[in-house]
Design a protein around this motif. Structure first.
Motif, mmCIF file in Angstrom:
data_model
loop_
_atom_site.group_PDB
_atom_site.id
_atom_site.type_symbol
_atom_site.label_atom_id
_atom_site.label_comp_id
_atom_site.label_asym_id
_atom_site.label_seq_id
_atom_site.Cartn_x
_atom_site.Cartn_y
_atom_site.Cartn_z
ATOM 1 N N VAL A 1 0.688 -1.153 -0.089
ATOM 2 C CA VAL A 1 -0.005 0.143 0.085
ATOM 3 C C VAL A 1 0.942 1.329 0.191
ATOM 4 C CG1 VAL A 1 -2.026 1.231 1.133
ATOM 5 C CG2 VAL A 1 -1.585 -1.249 1.251
ATOM 6 N N LEU A 2 0.746 2.155 -0.927
ATOM 7 C CA LEU A 2 1.149 3.569 -1.132
ATOM 8 C C LEU A 2 0.235 4.563 -0.886
ATOM 9 C CD1 LEU A 2 4.285 4.498 -1.647
ATOM 10 C CD2 LEU A 2 3.127 4.773 -4.348
ATOM 11 N N SER A 3 0.631 5.540 0.287
ATOM 12 C CA SER A 3 -0.398 6.485 0.723
ATOM 13 C C SER A 3 0.055 7.712 0.321
ATOM 14 C CB SER A 3 -0.100 6.454 2.237
ATOM 15 O OG SER A 3 -0.487 5.161 3.126
ATOM 16 N N PHE A 4 -0.784 8.493 -0.186
ATOM 17 C CA PHE A 4 -0.885 10.120 -0.351
ATOM 18 C C PHE A 4 -1.847 10.533 0.441
ATOM 19 C CE2 PHE A 4 0.298 7.283 -4.183
ATOM 20 C CZ PHE A 4 1.253 7.946 -4.598
ATOM 21 N N ASP A 5 -1.640 11.132 1.501
ATOM 22 C CA ASP A 5 -2.364 11.671 2.477
ATOM 23 C C ASP A 5 -3.357 10.865 2.946
ATOM 24 O OD1 ASP A 5 -2.833 13.722 4.274
ATOM 25 O OD2 ASP A 5 -4.133 14.921 2.799
ATOM 26 N N ARG A 6 -4.792 11.156 2.418
ATOM 27 C CA ARG A 6 -5.966 10.191 2.740
ATOM 28 C C ARG A 6 -6.158 9.305 1.748
ATOM 29 N NH1 ARG A 6 -9.398 12.444 6.599
ATOM 30 N NH2 ARG A 6 -8.864 14.511 7.326
ATOM 31 N N LEU A 7 -5.394 9.141 0.545
ATOM 32 C CA LEU A 7 -5.528 8.260 -0.518
ATOM 33 C C LEU A 7 -4.630 7.004 -0.292
ATOM 34 C CD1 LEU A 7 -7.124 7.573 -3.146
ATOM 35 C CD2 LEU A 7 -5.413 8.805 -4.218
ATOM 36 N N ASP A 8 -4.865 5.829 -0.446
ATOM 37 C CA ASP A 8 -4.027 4.892 -0.722
ATOM 38 C C ASP A 8 -4.094 4.039 -1.889
ATOM 39 O OD1 ASP A 8 -3.482 5.037 2.146
ATOM 40 O OD2 ASP A 8 -4.825 3.496 2.975
ATOM 41 N N LEU A 9 -3.122 3.824 -2.706
ATOM 42 C CA LEU A 9 -3.127 2.979 -3.722
ATOM 43 C C LEU A 9 -2.436 1.750 -3.471
ATOM 44 C CD1 LEU A 9 -2.021 5.598 -6.404
ATOM 45 C CD2 LEU A 9 -4.233 4.878 -5.552
ATOM 46 N N PHE A 10 -3.022 0.427 -3.726
ATOM 47 C CA PHE A 10 -2.449 -0.906 -3.342
ATOM 48 C C PHE A 10 -2.347 -1.720 -4.553
ATOM 49 C CE2 PHE A 10 -7.058 -0.665 -2.525
ATOM 50 C CZ PHE A 10 -7.523 -1.957 -2.914
ATOM 51 N N ALA A 11 -1.606 -2.673 -4.438
ATOM 52 C CA ALA A 11 -1.434 -3.983 -5.435
ATOM 53 C C ALA A 11 -1.343 -5.265 -4.485
ATOM 54 C CB ALA A 11 -0.537 -3.935 -6.424
ATOM 55 N N GLY A 12 -2.119 -6.325 -4.790
ATOM 56 C CA GLY A 12 -1.821 -7.337 -3.967
ATOM 57 C C GLY A 12 -2.147 -8.716 -4.852
ATOM 58 N N LEU A 13 -1.744 -9.778 -3.878
ATOM 59 C CA LEU A 13 -1.794 -10.870 -4.270
ATOM 60 C C LEU A 13 -2.379 -12.002 -3.527
ATOM 61 C CD1 LEU A 13 -0.751 -13.316 -6.650
ATOM 62 C CD2 LEU A 13 1.195 -13.393 -5.128
ATOM 63 N N GLY A 14 -3.448 -13.120 -3.956
ATOM 64 C CA GLY A 14 -4.286 -13.923 -2.952
ATOM 65 C C GLY A 14 -4.122 -15.102 -3.440
ATOM 66 N N GLY A 15 -4.321 -15.894 -2.573
ATOM 67 C CA GLY A 15 -4.543 -17.538 -3.028
ATOM 68 C C GLY A 15 -5.679 -18.172 -2.088
ATOM 69 N N TYR A 16 -6.639 -18.764 -3.034
ATOM 70 C CA TYR A 16 -7.814 -19.608 -2.174
ATOM 71 C C TYR A 16 -7.190 -20.590 -1.305
ATOM 72 C CZ TYR A 16 -10.642 -16.954 -5.648
ATOM 73 O OH TYR A 16 -11.072 -15.870 -6.321
ATOM 74 N N VAL A 17 -8.046 -20.868 -0.210
ATOM 75 C CA VAL A 17 -7.717 -22.010 0.439
ATOM 76 C C VAL A 17 -9.053 -22.932 0.498
ATOM 77 C CG1 VAL A 17 -6.015 -20.984 1.850
ATOM 78 C CG2 VAL A 17 -8.490 -20.835 2.856
ATOM 79 N N LYS A 18 -10.198 -22.346 0.068
ATOM 80 C CA LYS A 18 -11.111 -23.020 -0.335
ATOM 81 C C LYS A 18 -11.936 -22.559 -1.572
ATOM 82 C CE LYS A 18 -15.949 -24.146 1.442
ATOM 83 N NZ LYS A 18 -16.587 -23.877 0.019
ATOM 84 N N ASN A 19 -11.935 -23.533 -2.682
ATOM 85 C CA ASN A 19 -12.202 -23.019 -4.084
ATOM 86 C C ASN A 19 -12.943 -24.277 -4.650
ATOM 87 O OD1 ASN A 19 -12.401 -21.542 -6.342
ATOM 88 N ND2 ASN A 19 -10.224 -21.802 -6.971
ATOM 89 N N ASP A 20 -13.992 -24.738 -4.235
ATOM 90 C CA ASP A 20 -14.625 -25.920 -4.764
ATOM 91 C C ASP A 20 -14.821 -26.127 -6.142
ATOM 92 O OD1 ASP A 20 -14.608 -26.543 -2.056
ATOM 93 O OD2 ASP A 20 -16.857 -26.150 -1.761
ATOM 94 N N LEU A 21 -15.433 -24.794 -6.968
ATOM 95 C CA LEU A 21 -15.406 -25.096 -8.232
ATOM 96 C C LEU A 21 -14.370 -24.806 -9.131
ATOM 97 C CD1 LEU A 21 -18.921 -23.210 -8.313
ATOM 98 C CD2 LEU A 21 -18.650 -25.758 -8.056
ATOM 99 N N ASN A 22 -13.345 -23.987 -8.810
ATOM 100 C CA ASN A 22 -12.184 -23.768 -9.121
ATOM 101 C C ASN A 22 -12.259 -23.492 -10.851
ATOM 102 O OD1 ASN A 22 -9.237 -23.589 -9.767
ATOM 103 N ND2 ASN A 22 -9.070 -25.638 -10.053
ATOM 104 N N ILE A 23 -13.004 -22.550 -10.993
ATOM 105 C CA ILE A 23 -13.256 -21.911 -12.544
ATOM 106 C C ILE A 23 -12.250 -20.993 -12.944
ATOM 107 C CG2 ILE A 23 -14.827 -20.454 -13.859
ATOM 108 C CD1 ILE A 23 -17.209 -21.052 -11.880
ATOM 109 N N ALA A 24 -11.404 -20.434 -12.330
ATOM 110 C CA ALA A 24 -10.325 -19.424 -12.704
ATOM 111 C C ALA A 24 -9.043 -19.678 -11.932
ATOM 112 C CB ALA A 24 -10.688 -17.906 -12.589
ATOM 113 N N GLY A 25 -8.798 -20.774 -11.506
ATOM 114 C CA GLY A 25 -7.726 -21.153 -10.812
ATOM 115 C C GLY A 25 -7.672 -20.639 -9.242
#
Length: 360
Positions: A293-317
């Motif tokens: 997260v990069l902060s510009f006073d009250r504004l935050d810009l963020f880039a993130g990565l996530g992974g599923y631990v529950k994804n029964d249908l697994n449509i998109a990985g």
């Protein structure tokens, strides 16, 4: 066409309102011309590029001389409103587009001849969209109203109050899979422009919103709602809900990181299995997530990565990414907007509300 004119009027009113605010600040009025092409980034879009694209944009820029920490850190960037008019490379199937963006242009050095990095985001209006009867060959975009993102690299020359600009930019229009088709419109182009700065401002030192948050840890809850469309076309758009618990650690005055767990109920997944009854338990996805997260006073810009631990249908990985912004109204409440994607393919747009309930 009437809606497109209304969007144009809205963009110009925003520009005029910013001009009124700028009367007591150091600001610049700019005009830029650009030329490029429609990028057929998928083979099924090869029929769309028919003409070169041309663009004209008007910009109101503020010079970051208020003494805020992020402005000092980034060599006093310019920021403001950019109104962009462009052809889309196929006048019959796509027509024209208008975008209104909030932008930041960050100098990479302090000299008369200097490079800078441009980033902007906002809303766009596309004149001609997919229609099963009247425009079936437009497989790029399915909605008039879209998200606009623009990135660029500029070379600039400063001559007293006048700045000259040459740059390479890419504009992207997409609705985040809220209405299919949504392959998106990508417009690379080169541009030339001139800016005239008006007025002067004295630099003042004062504590910013984020400076008060240095070396603290927040626990937040985030509620998100979205709308998602899937193939085949002409189905009813589905809802997406998610609830997250997030730990934010502020490492300095301008950056932090998020760690979180999120519970996602993506109702659109059920439409991918038309011959099967899908239970709500199967639709539930649970993910672990981290973001810079990069902060510009009250504004935050963020880039993130996530992974599923529950994804029964697994449509998109099992992995996903997020890019977005968060604006803090006060120490407790913030709104959030983000794009959730699977390696470049939009999943859905997130519209969220954050509440900070613990701080130490």
């Amino acid at each position: 066409m009437r809606s497109m004119k209304n969007f144009y009027i809205l963009c110009m009113l925003m520009l005029l309102s910013f001009t009124g605010i700028a009367q007591k600040k150091n600001y610049a009025l700019s005009i830029h011309g650009a030329g490029g092409f429609l990028l057929a980034h998928r083979s099924v879009m090869a029929h769309l590029p028919q003409q070169h694209t041309g663009a004209l944009n008007f910009r109101l820029s503020f010079l970051g001389k208020d003494g805020k920490y992020w402005q000092q850190l980034m060599n006093q960037p310019t920021y403001g409103l950019d109104v962009h008019f462009t052809s889309l490379g196929n006048k019959n199937l796509l027509g024209k587009g208008i975008a209104g963006l909030y932008f930041v242009d960050v100098p990479l050095s302090k000299s008369l001849f200097y490079p800078s990095v441009y980033g902007g985001a906002g809303l766009a209006w596309v004149e001609k969209i997919y229609d099963v009867q009247h425009n079936p060959k437009n497989n790029a975009i399915g909605s008039h109203l879209n998200l606009a993102v623009r990135l660029g690299l500029n070379m600039n020359y400063e001559w007293e109050q006048t700045h000259l600009h040459f740059g390479f930019h890419v504009m992207h229009f997409s609705n985040g899979a809220s209405k299919m088709p949504n392959l998106g419109v990508n417009l690379p182009y080169v541009q030339l422009g001139v800016s005239q700065f008006i007025g002067d401002a004295e630099t003042e030192e004062y504590a910013t919103f984020k400076a008060l948050r240095k070396d603290v840890t927040h626990w937040r809850i985030l509620g998100v709602y979205s709308r998602k469309d899937v193939y085949p076309l002409l189905q009813k758009v589905s809802s997406v809900y998610s609830l997250s618990a997030i730990r934010t650690k502020y490492k300095s005055k301008y950056w932090s990181y998020d760690l979180g767990v999120e519970f996602i109920a993506n109702q659109a997944q059920a439409k991918m299995f038309p011959n099967r009854v899908i239970k709500q338990g199967e639709l539930l996805q649970v993910g672990l997530y981290t973001a810079y997260v990069l902060s510009f006073d009250r504004l935050d810009l963020f880039a993130g990565l996530g992974g599923y631990v529950k994804n029964d249908l697994n449509i998109a990985g099992w992995l996903y990414q997020k890019v977005g912004a968060r604006y803090h109204f006060n120490d407790k409440w913030a709104v959030q907007f983000a794009i959730k994607a699977n390696f470049g393919k939009a999943d859905y747009l997130e519209y969220g509300i954050n509440y900070t309930f613990h701080e130490k």
